[in-house]
Design an enzyme around this catalytic site. Structure first.
Site, PDB file in Angstrom:
ATOM      1  N   SER A 280       8.645 -11.505  10.000  1.00  0.00           N
ATOM      2  CA  SER A 280       7.439 -11.032   9.485  1.00  0.00           C
ATOM      3  C   SER A 280       6.417 -11.327  10.606  1.00  0.00           C
ATOM      4  CB  SER A 280       7.124 -12.093   8.167  1.00  0.00           C
ATOM      5  OG  SER A 280       6.370 -11.111   7.389  1.00  0.00           O
ATOM      6  N   ASP A 472      11.645  -2.895   2.148  1.00  0.00           N
ATOM      7  CA  ASP A 472      10.397  -3.817   2.371  1.00  0.00           C
ATOM      8  C   ASP A 472       8.965  -2.868   2.274  1.00  0.00           C
ATOM      9  OD1 ASP A 472       8.488  -5.868   2.974  1.00  0.00           O
ATOM     10  OD2 ASP A 472       9.067  -5.962   5.039  1.00  0.00           O
ATOM     11  N   HIS A 534      12.169  -7.717   2.356  1.00  0.00           N
ATOM     12  CA  HIS A 534      11.867  -8.238   3.635  1.00  0.00           C
ATOM     13  C   HIS A 534      12.470  -9.305   4.170  1.00  0.00           C
ATOM     14  CE1 HIS A 534       8.154  -9.349   5.655  1.00  0.00           C
ATOM     15  NE2 HIS A 534       8.206 -10.623   5.398  1.00  0.00           N
TER      16      HIS A 534
END
Length: 557
Positions: A280, A472, A534
């Site tokens: 991320s 994601d 994610h």
């Protein structure tokens, strides 16, 4: 309209969204009554209003066009800055005496070591400004917590004594062959989310169940590597400070110091290959941290590669792919209706123009409006549906814990007094994500800065893996594939034209099972992981350990 965090778990975007949008954080946001028990006098509501007043004065010097843009941005602010502070509050903490620790490594001692160089002249053994740093180390008893019994573990703090910063880390030795297996630093994102969420929700040796008990993880990444989990920047997780880090570059100095002192204390690990992995907002962190390490010619860090999972690295390219992913072009059914998809298409040109200006100036005055406008125009429509931003396949089931109840279990576990005591933590409470830090980074312009420009320099020296779970939304695989193909470097043409090939399991009873796609040229590799959101290691643990072990083994470089 209020500024509320549209958090990317381990990669949070501070977006302006409608007031009914739940603030994501739950147990992760200021867990416990003691979180802000010790607040300096200048951190009052009046103190927080001063930055806004100064900010408004600065606006007077801008052009009419710039002021108009900032007036638009200002409409997203709450009336009072005490509702949305630009600085993270210090955590209540109690520093343990030196006698508590098994080892203390003084940066000043490391800095004072001189050796004879190749030219016969005296030079420092390692580069960098380390005088202000100390590393405190405690050998943790695995049996006391029931986490990977029999595996050597260390916990402790990196102290920046000059700036009163204290970063917590937790080290797990490899289950397999620690004398030869590589060492990996794992970083969660946010900015402002604890890497201990990655430890207990994704790739660490244990997860935490509903009974708030550790459960053994067969697919832990320390199966064949020693792993360091670092809570950074300060005031994240068990880390604390009375000062703040508000941009990625500043955080990089701390990480270099941590690794240098850790490997000085443990030379048996320093000789192993070393890799940095994260997800991320680590798409920002890792290019900077790796560049910082490689900038030091005299170092004891044997950096061999970096891995970025579902990262945010090149906003200009990646923001173009929010509409396709939300509207059915990413391999899953559409989440948004045609009208919403069209509005995102309409907003994209202005968004990219603003990001382009940010890339040119790298000024917070330009980058902050780009972040807020683009997040409001391209993330908020998806958020308003209630769908999980980390997994397009389902609804956000627990908005108080970033859509995942497991995050609440982790917070409850890490707030147990016996756990805090066992690992030597010095804060009175653990929080999984600190959204004040998220805002700090946003309002310093860090969110949209072009850190992808550092990647070509990395590719000249080490391999780079970009992997993405394909379910994601927030850092989706379409955008990650696109930015890697758009990146300008000597191998761009060959890499961009390379076809995606099947990625299959090769070394267990599921040999031949398709787990994704991969393309590679030179030192650059991209992977799409099927069925991963994610957090790929949480959603697809077998696939995750498969590609991780093979990457460390050098299969694609």
């Amino acid at each position: 309209m209020r500024v509320l965090p549209a958090a990317m778990l381990v990669g949070a975007a501070t977006a302006a969204v409608p007031p009914f949008q739940q603030v994501l954080g739950g147990n992760g946001a200021k867990h416990g009554a003691d979180h802000a028990a010790e607040v300096p006098a200048d951190h009052s509501a009046d103190g927080f209003s001063k930055p806004l007043h100064a900010f408004q004065e600065e606006l007077k010097s801008l052009s009419d066009e710039a002021r108009k843009l900032w007036d638009e941005v200002a409409s997203f602010f709450p009336e009072s800055m005490d509702q949305n502070p630009l600085f993270s509050l210090p955590k209540k903490h109690n520093r343990r005496p030196d006698s508590h620790w098994d080892h203390i490594v003084r940066g000043s001692d490391v800095q004072s070591v001189w050796v004879t160089g190749e030219n016969g002249e005296k030079e420092r053994e390692v580069d960098g400004k380390l005088e202000a740093y100390d590393l405190r180390v405690k050998k943790t008893d695995p049996g006391s917590l029931g986490i990977d019994p029999g595996v050597k573990q260390y916990t402790g703090y990196l102290d920046d004594n000059e700036n009163d910063k204290h970063l917590f880390y937790w080290f797990f030795e490899s289950r397999n062959d620690p004398e030869n297996d590589p060492v990996v630093l794992w970083l969660n994102g946010g900015p402002g989310c604890s890497s201990l969420t990655g430890l207990f929700m994704e790739l660490g040796p244990s997860s935490i169940n509903k009974k708030i008990q550790p459960v053994y993880n067969d697919y832990a990444w320390n199966s064949n590597a020693s792993v360091i989990f670092l809570d950074q920047p300060v005031n994240v997780g068990y880390s604390y400070s009375n000062s703040a880090v508000s941009d990625t570059v500043a955080a990089g100095k701390d990480v270099y110091a941590l690794l240098t002192l850790f490997f000085k204390q443990f030379p048996e690990y320093a000789k192993q290959d070393f890799h940095i992995a994260g997800e991320s907002y680590a798409g920002h962190y890792i290019p900077v941290f790796a560049s910082e390490i490689l900038s030091h010619k005299k170092r004891n860090i044997n950096l061999q590669s970096v891995l970025i999972g579902n990262g945010l690295t090149d906003g200009y390219t990646q923001y173009e792919y929010y509409r396709p992913m939300a509207c059915g072009d990413g391999g899953y059914p559409a989440v948004l209706d045609e009208s919403s998809c069209q509005s995102m298409d309409n907003a994209l040109p202005r968004c990219q123009s603003m990001i382009e200006s940010c890339y040119s100036s790298e000024s917070a005055w330009v980058c902050v409006p780009a972040s807020i406008y683009c997040n409001n125009a391209l993330l908020a429509p998806y958020q308003r549906t209630g769908q999980n931003v980390y997994d397009v396949r389902g609804k956000c089931e627990d908005s108080s814990n970033l859509c995942y109840s497991a995050m609440g279990y982790v917070s409850d576990y890490l707030n147990k007094p016996e756990v805090i005591e066992a690992v030597g933590a010095e804060v009175n409470g653990y929080d999984s994500c600190n959204f004040d830090i998220n805002r700090n980074f946003l309002f310093h312009g860090d969110w949209m800065k072009p850190y992808h420009r550092l990647v070509p320099g990395l590719l000249e020296q080490i391999p780079v893996l970009i992997y993405a779970g394909d379910a994601d939304f927030i850092c989706n695989w379409l955008g990650n594939k696109a930015w890697t193909e758009a990146l300008e470097w000597p191998g761009q043409a060959e890499y961009a034209s390379a076809e995606l090939e099947d990625l299959v399991i090769v070394d267990n009873e599921h040999t031949g099972k398709k787990i994704g796609q991969v393309k590679s040229h030179g030192n650059f590799t991209f992977m799409r992981l099927y069925g991963g959101g994610h957090m790929v290691p949480m959603d697809q643990p077998e696939s995750s350990l498969e590609f991780f072990n093979r990457w460390l083994g050098g299969e694609w470089f």
